[in-house]
Design an enzyme around this catalytic site. Structure first.
Site, short mmCIF file in Angstrom:
data_model
loop_
_atom_site.label_atom_id
_atom_site.label_comp_id
_atom_site.label_asym_id
_atom_site.label_seq_id
_atom_site.Cartn_x
_atom_site.Cartn_y
_atom_site.Cartn_z
CE LYS A 214 16.69 -0.34 -2.96
NZ LYS A 214 15.30 -0.27 -3.28
CB CYS A 268 13.60 -3.39 0.80
SG CYS A 268 12.30 -3.79 -0.36
N1 SAJ Z 1 10.01 0.63 10.37
C1 SAJ Z 1 10.18 0.87 11.72
N2 SAJ Z 1 10.33 2.16 12.12
C2 SAJ Z 1 10.30 3.21 11.27
C3 SAJ Z 1 10.14 2.96 9.89
C4 SAJ Z 1 10.00 1.64 9.46
O1 SAJ Z 1 10.21 -0.05 12.55
O2 SAJ Z 1 10.42 4.35 11.72
C5 SAJ Z 1 9.87 -0.76 9.90
C6 SAJ Z 1 8.54 -1.03 9.19
O3 SAJ Z 1 7.52 -1.34 10.10
C7 SAJ Z 1 8.91 -2.21 8.32
C8 SAJ Z 1 10.36 -1.91 7.93
O4 SAJ Z 1 10.85 -0.99 8.91
O5 SAJ Z 1 8.87 -3.41 9.04
C9 SAJ Z 1 10.56 -1.31 6.57
O6 SAJ Z 1 9.56 -0.35 6.27
P1 SAJ Z 1 9.80 0.99 5.48
O7 SAJ Z 1 8.50 1.64 5.31
O8 SAJ Z 1 10.87 1.80 6.13
O9 SAJ Z 1 10.44 0.54 4.11
P2 SAJ Z 1 10.03 -0.54 2.98
O10 SAJ Z 1 10.83 -1.78 3.24
O11 SAJ Z 1 8.59 -0.68 2.81
O12 SAJ Z 1 10.61 0.21 1.67
C10 SAJ Z 1 11.97 0.58 1.64
C11 SAJ Z 1 12.06 2.06 1.20
N3 SAJ Z 1 13.43 2.53 1.38
C12 SAJ Z 1 13.69 3.68 2.07
O13 SAJ Z 1 12.82 4.33 2.61
C13 SAJ Z 1 15.11 4.09 2.14
C14 SAJ Z 1 11.63 2.18 -0.26
O14 SAJ Z 1 11.82 3.50 -0.73
C15 SAJ Z 1 12.43 1.19 -1.13
O15 SAJ Z 1 12.03 1.26 -2.49
C16 SAJ Z 1 12.16 -0.21 -0.61
O16 SAJ Z 1 12.64 -0.29 0.74
C17 SAJ Z 1 12.89 -1.20 -1.48
O17 SAJ Z 1 12.22 -1.85 -2.31
O18 SAJ Z 1 14.11 -1.29 -1.38
#
Ligand code: SAJ
Length: 417
Positions: A214, A268
């Protein structure tokens, strides 16, 4: 073979963004689910069929299950055949995981046990946390054992959640799951419970590997976002449009760069990589550097906005989005929220118009400031000298760009290209 114990009633400890949807899908699958939360207001809301936060598709399932008597919420841990622990694991000042919520949940479960129960840790946690949860319970109830297939057996397992906020109700059912048992029998029992609602593959391993898997997933994403954020800083200095740059590079069949932004938020991706770093500091230099790059990004966005604001005597800034990402109302660890607060602090003579379509009240630290108000999109852009885009919410994406004429636009999400 799964041990021959019942799995009809499930106690879900912690009814937050993960616990409540998990409770809801288990109830929908026919289990009798009793959720536990420390907040009376959440308990009352759920028992009235309401959801205390925004998540697409969740409220109708909660309302239906509550009406059918399959789902209820309470403050006290109940007796149940299985427990799912879904509580926060923040990090402490030194970035080590704070396991106190897991320990508290374990202490709440211990007196309710009679032998044969499955106890699943869903909370993201460092390697060893599931064993630690088991120890807390077995210390409180030394008459039980984690050895399987005995009248006094308890079954401990880790099933880290992997759902994406905004898509939780789909991903909860569809995603493959990693299940790591303290024993093979615990993993089997965990698989049997999760097979009741999960259509994805259920992949069995040991608890430590599941914990690390994870953390690895979120660290992978963090490192890749850091690469995009670093590129955005380099491109800015080189006067290159980073969005065009990434789009072009991504035409290569083996290149797939993520999106830069104002920083990485949420509870996360901005948190979990630290659990790897604090467990193996010397060996996790890349992961630690990615955290540093992503954590430094909000300051750069703030400085860019401030340097534009300095051109005005009393600047008005439309701050578009304070959630941590698009189309959710979650403000936890949100870089855009901290950038907004910093700007408000540094521009006492200016005014900050926050546009956040998913909330109806500003968070306390912004509400306390005289120069910050919650505004609607059209009004804020109409009044603004500077439009600062920090979240790619759908209503922002679809905004009529004609109306931006004459405004200084700082678009950290590449919305309006
Ligand atoms: N972000 C960027 N650029 C990107 C993608 C995301 O700047 O290309 C930023 C987002 O704006 C946000 C942060 O990253 O601030 C996180 O967003 P996210 O959509 O990547 O992820 P989370 O935190 O909403 O959810 C993640 C997911 N993990 C992965 O994709 C590996 C989700 O599947 C997990 O269940 C979750 O963390 C968790 O609970 O751990």
């Amino acid at each position: 073979m799964s041990p021959d114990v019942p799995l009809d009633t499930v106690g879900v400890i912690g009814l937050g963004y993960i616990g409540l949807p998990t409770a809801a899908v288990l109830a929908q699958a026919g289990k009798t689910v009793i959720g536990v939360d420390i907040k009376q207001a959440n308990v009352d809301a759920i028992n009235a069929g309401k959801v205390p936060f925004v998540e697409e598709g969740l409220e109708s399932v909660v309302a239906g299950c509550v009406a059918q008597g399959r789902l209820s919420a309470q403050l006290e841990t109940p007796e149940a055949d299985a427990y799912i622990v879904s509580v926060p694991t923040p990090f402490k000042d030194d970035h080590e995981a704070d396991l106190s919520y897991i320990e508290a949940a374990a202490r709440g479960i211990a007196p309710k046990l009679s032998g044969g129960e499955l106890i699943v840790l869903e909370s993201t946690a460092p390697p060893g946390a599931t064993e630690h949860m088991a120890e807390v319970i077995l210390e409180a109830r030394p008459e039980f054992t984690s050895e399987p297939n005995l009248p006094n057996s308890l079954y401990f397992s880790h099933a880290p959640e992997r759902v994406l906020p905004g898509r939780i109700m789909i991903e909860m059912i569809e995603n493959d799951r990693i299940i790591g048992g303290i024993t093979a029998e615990a993993a089997e029992l965990n698989r049997e419970l999760y097979a009741s609602f999960c259509r994805g593959e259920l992949l069995l391993t040991d608890a430590r590997t599941a914990e690390m898997a994870k953390l690895t997933e979120n660290a992978f994403r963090d490192v890749n976002i850091a690469f995009a954020n670093e590129l955005s800083i380099i491109a800015d200095k080189q006067e290159i449009d980073v969005w065009e740059l990434i789009e072009l590079a991504n035409h290569h069949p083996r290149v797939n760069i993520l999106h830069p932004g104002p920083g990485v938020g949420g509870h996360c991706i901005a948190v979990d990589p630290w659990f790897i770093v604090s467990a193996e500091r010397e060996s996790s230099k890349l992961i630690a550097t990615a955290r540093a790059v992503n954590d430094a990004k909000p300051q750069l966005v703030f400085e860019k906005a401030l340097s534009q604001a300095d051109r005005f005597k009393s600047p008005t800034i439309a701050a578009l989005g304070i959630a941590f990402k698009a189309n959710i109302d979650d403000l936890r660890e949100s870089p855009s929220r901290s950038i907004t607060n910093e700007l408000a602090h540094r521009l006492p003579g200016g005014s900050i118009l926050v546009v956040e379509p998913n909330i109806s009240e500003l968070p306390a630290e912004l509400d306390a400031r005289d120069n910050v108000e919650l505004a609607d999109l059209d009004d804020a852009i109409g009044r603004a000298d500077i439009v600062l885009v920090m979240v790619d919410h759908d209503p922002f994406k679809n905004y009529d760009q004609e109306k931006l004429q004459g405004k200084i636009v700082i678009d950290t999400k590449g919305l309006w290209r």
